[in-house]
Motif scaffolding. Sequence first.
Motif, PDB file in Angstrom:
ATOM      1  N   GLN A 118     -39.718   3.090  21.768  1.00  0.00           N
ATOM      2  CA  GLN A 118     -40.512   3.011  20.541  1.00  0.00           C
ATOM      3  C   GLN A 118     -41.978   2.797  20.876  1.00  0.00           C
ATOM      4  O   GLN A 118     -42.319   2.056  21.800  1.00  0.00           O
ATOM      5  N   THR A 137     -45.468   4.561  13.628  1.00  0.00           N
ATOM      6  CA  THR A 137     -44.511   4.121  14.642  1.00  0.00           C
ATOM      7  C   THR A 137     -43.472   5.215  14.809  1.00  0.00           C
ATOM      8  O   THR A 137     -42.988   5.771  13.813  1.00  0.00           O
ATOM      9  N   GLU A 195     -42.556   4.633  10.984  1.00  0.00           N
ATOM     10  CA  GLU A 195     -43.653   4.254  10.087  1.00  0.00           C
ATOM     11  C   GLU A 195     -44.683   5.367  10.109  1.00  0.00           C
ATOM     12  O   GLU A 195     -44.930   5.979  11.133  1.00  0.00           O
ATOM     13  N   THR A 213     -46.072   2.419  18.952  1.00  0.00           N
ATOM     14  CA  THR A 213     -46.873   2.236  17.742  1.00  0.00           C
ATOM     15  C   THR A 213     -48.267   2.812  17.958  1.00  0.00           C
ATOM     16  O   THR A 213     -48.809   2.758  19.061  1.00  0.00           O
ATOM     17  N   LYS A 220     -51.826   3.757  10.579  1.00  0.00           N
ATOM     18  CA  LYS A 220     -50.806   3.313  11.533  1.00  0.00           C
ATOM     19  C   LYS A 220     -49.593   4.248  11.501  1.00  0.00           C
ATOM     20  O   LYS A 220     -49.317   4.896  10.487  1.00  0.00           O
TER      21      LYS A 220
END
Length: 213
Positions: free
Chosen positions: A95, A182, A155, A97, A180
């Motif tokens: 993962q 993710t 996200e 971000t 932002k």
Amino acid sequence: MINKIKVSLITLSLLSVTSVAVASQNKTFNASVTVQNAFTLEKVNDLKFGTIRAMAESTKQATLTRPADSTEALAATSQDGAQIGILTDDSSPAQFTISGVTRYANMKISLPTLTVDHDGDAGTPEVAAIELVSAEGPSDTAKFELLSLSLYAVEGQTPNAAIEKNGDDEFVIAANNEGKATFNVGASIGTDKDGGSYLDDTYSATVAITVSY
């Protein structure tokens, strides 16, 4: 007498024009623009496949898939003597971000090229681009090859959805209204089609991805 009056008027008019005083000043100003293309890309966690039993067989291949969607389970397939059995599903996708980009900005995710065709028309097997190898075993220890990679938006402007290639053959994720995003990276691996034995060990590889906008 008439001609004299005309000449006098013309003369006065010229004097009026040439006697006007003109005042001026020059000033300058600066033009500037600030560019901030930098953004923050952070790794939250690595890709983990859990704990398995594995056997390799020449020309045959068993596979193990960790989907990019974390809600989906780890899955294994076997083929004859090439076997993968899941012992513990403590797996997870990688993962990442992204932050500090413009609202709703589109960002391109570039993945490495993977070679998976072992039976080319020329009769020469192709070599896997990325292999998961034993940390402790000798060089002839069986390996796993990275067969495919997948992406999932957690996200962003369109969260909870697989990231597919667009019309330009690119993977793109759009940031949310806070700039932002993710995303997860899943993958499939396959047993060694050259055969060999697997040791009780951790098999790993380093995989590079690029995010740009």
